[in-house]
Design a protein around this motif. Structure first.
Motif: not given
Ligand SMILES: [Zn+2]
Length: 124
Positions: A33-39, A66-71, A101-106
Motif C-alpha cells: 500500500i503506497g503511503k500516498m493512498s491514505n489508507v 507500506e511503500t514509500p513515496i518517491k518523487i 510511486s507511493g499511490t499504488e495498492m497491490r
C-alpha cells in the motif's frame, strides 16, 4: 468506508487466485500500500478480519507493506523518497515534483500453508 472496499477488493483478488479456498489453506496475504493512498492500515486489517471471520479465510493474516513515496524533481531532476505532507524536493526545495510511486495498492503474494502463490497484475 474506504478501507472496507479495499478489503473486499483484496478478498476478490484472493478468490481469483485461489477459488473455493478450504479452511486453513491460506496462511497470509501480502499487500503493498503506497503511503500516498491514505489508507489506514490498522483499519484495513480490521476490515479484512471482519469480512473473513466467518469464512474459510478466518485466521488468514493480512501483511501490509507500506511503500514509500518517491518523487522526481522537475527542477534538479533528482529522484528522492519523501514523507507526507512535505511536497517539495528535499534536494533543492523546489515544489515542481512528479510523484513516481507511493499511490499504488497491490496484492503481492498469497501464502498458502504448503506453497507460495506468486501474484502478478493484481492492482487493487
Ligand atoms: Zn530538486
Amino acid at each position: 468506508m474506504h478501507e472496507l472496499s479495499i478489503a473486499q477488493e483484496i478478498l476478490r483478488i484472493v478468490h481469483q487466485h485461489v477459488p473455493n479456498p478450504q479452511p486453513n489453506i491460506i496462511k497470509s496475504v501480502k499487500v503493498s500500500i503506497g503511503k500516498m493512498s491514505n489508507v489506514l492500515t490498522d483499519s484495513l486489517t480490521f476490515c479484512f478480519e471482519a469480512i473473513t471471520s466467518d469464512s474459510a479465510l478466518n485466521g488468514t493474516k493480512l501483511e501490509i507493506i507500506e511503500t514509500p513515496i518517491k518523487i522526481n524533481c522537475l527542477n534538479c531532476l533528482k529522484e528522492s523518497e519523501i514523507e507526507p505532507p512535505v511536497f517539495a524536493c528535499p534536494v533543492c526545495g523546489h515544489n515542481q515534483i512528479k510523484i513516481i510511486s507511493g499511490t499504488e495498492m497491490r496484492v503481492e503474494e498469497i501464502e498458502l500453508f504448503d506453497e507460495l502463490e506468486p501474484i502478478t497484475e493484481s492492482n487493487i
